[in-house]
Design a protein around this motif. Structure first.
Motif, mmCIF file in Angstrom:
data_model
loop_
_atom_site.group_PDB
_atom_site.id
_atom_site.type_symbol
_atom_site.label_atom_id
_atom_site.label_comp_id
_atom_site.label_asym_id
_atom_site.label_seq_id
_atom_site.Cartn_x
_atom_site.Cartn_y
_atom_site.Cartn_z
ATOM 1 N N GLU A 110 -61.790 28.354 4.821
ATOM 2 C CA GLU A 110 -61.491 27.248 5.723
ATOM 3 C C GLU A 110 -60.161 26.580 5.447
ATOM 4 O O GLU A 110 -59.619 25.903 6.318
ATOM 5 N N ASP A 111 -59.613 26.728 4.262
ATOM 6 C CA ASP A 111 -58.355 26.050 3.934
ATOM 7 C C ASP A 111 -57.129 26.942 4.116
ATOM 8 O O ASP A 111 -56.039 26.585 3.694
ATOM 9 N N GLU A 112 -57.293 28.087 4.777
ATOM 10 C CA GLU A 112 -56.189 29.008 5.042
ATOM 11 C C GLU A 112 -55.938 29.104 6.543
ATOM 12 O O GLU A 112 -56.818 28.828 7.351
ATOM 13 N N VAL A 113 -54.721 29.508 6.905
ATOM 14 C CA VAL A 113 -54.376 29.766 8.302
ATOM 15 C C VAL A 113 -54.127 31.265 8.433
ATOM 16 O O VAL A 113 -53.374 31.839 7.648
ATOM 17 N N TYR A 114 -54.756 31.885 9.425
ATOM 18 C CA TYR A 114 -54.668 33.332 9.614
ATOM 19 C C TYR A 114 -53.962 33.656 10.920
ATOM 20 O O TYR A 114 -54.045 32.902 11.889
ATOM 21 N N GLU B 107 -65.624 29.007 14.224
ATOM 22 C CA GLU B 107 -64.833 27.902 14.742
ATOM 23 C C GLU B 107 -64.176 27.078 13.634
ATOM 24 O O GLU B 107 -63.205 26.364 13.865
ATOM 25 N N GLN B 108 -64.694 27.171 12.417
ATOM 26 C CA GLN B 108 -64.185 26.378 11.305
ATOM 27 C C GLN B 108 -62.883 26.941 10.722
ATOM 28 O O GLN B 108 -62.251 26.304 9.895
ATOM 29 N N TYR B 109 -62.465 28.124 11.179
ATOM 30 C CA TYR B 109 -61.266 28.751 10.634
ATOM 31 C C TYR B 109 -60.060 28.505 11.524
ATOM 32 O O TYR B 109 -60.185 28.410 12.744
ATOM 33 N N GLN B 110 -58.904 28.412 10.908
ATOM 34 C CA GLN B 110 -57.647 28.184 11.624
ATOM 35 C C GLN B 110 -57.005 29.537 11.899
ATOM 36 O O GLN B 110 -56.659 30.258 10.962
ATOM 37 N N VAL B 111 -56.861 29.851 13.189
ATOM 38 C CA VAL B 111 -56.340 31.157 13.589
ATOM 39 C C VAL B 111 -55.228 30.948 14.616
ATOM 40 O O VAL B 111 -55.435 30.284 15.630
ATOM 41 N N LYS B 112 -54.060 31.514 14.342
ATOM 42 C CA LYS B 112 -52.927 31.419 15.273
ATOM 43 C C LYS B 112 -53.123 32.315 16.485
ATOM 44 O O LYS B 112 -52.731 31.970 17.589
#
Length: 72
Positions: free
Chosen positions: A38-42, A59-64
Motif C-alpha cells: 500500500e505504500d508503493e506506487v506502481y 483499490e488500496q493500491y496506487q497505480v498510474k
C-alpha cells in the motif's frame, strides 16, 4: 516499469497462483515485479485470482496505469 502483484485468497486450490506468477516473471524480463504494498506506487497492477470472480480487492493500491486481472 514496476508491477505490483496482488493474489486472491486461494479458495480454488486447483489453480496454482504462485506457479503462474513465477512463469510470468520468468517470461517478461523488462518489468520489475513485486508483491503489492500500500505504500508503493506502481506503473501497473496484476491481480491473480483462482476463479472467474477474481474477488481480490485492489483499490488500496496506487497505480498510474492499468490493472490487469488474471484467473483460471
Amino acid at each position: 516499469m514496476r508491477c505490483g502483484v496482488k493474489f486472491c485468497g486461494g479458495c480454488n486450490p486447483r489453480f496454482e497462483r504462485g506457479e503462474v506468477y513465477r512463469n510470468i516473471k520468468d517470461t517478461i524480463k523488462n518489468i520489475e515485479f513485486s508483491h503489492a504494498s500500500e505504500d508503493e506506487v506502481y506503473d501497473i497492477l496484476l491481480v491473480i485470482g483462482g476463479c472467474s470472480s477474481c474477488c481480490a480487492s485492489y483499490e488500496q493500491y496506487q497505480v498510474k496505469g492499468d490493472v490487469y486481472k488474471l484467473w483460471d
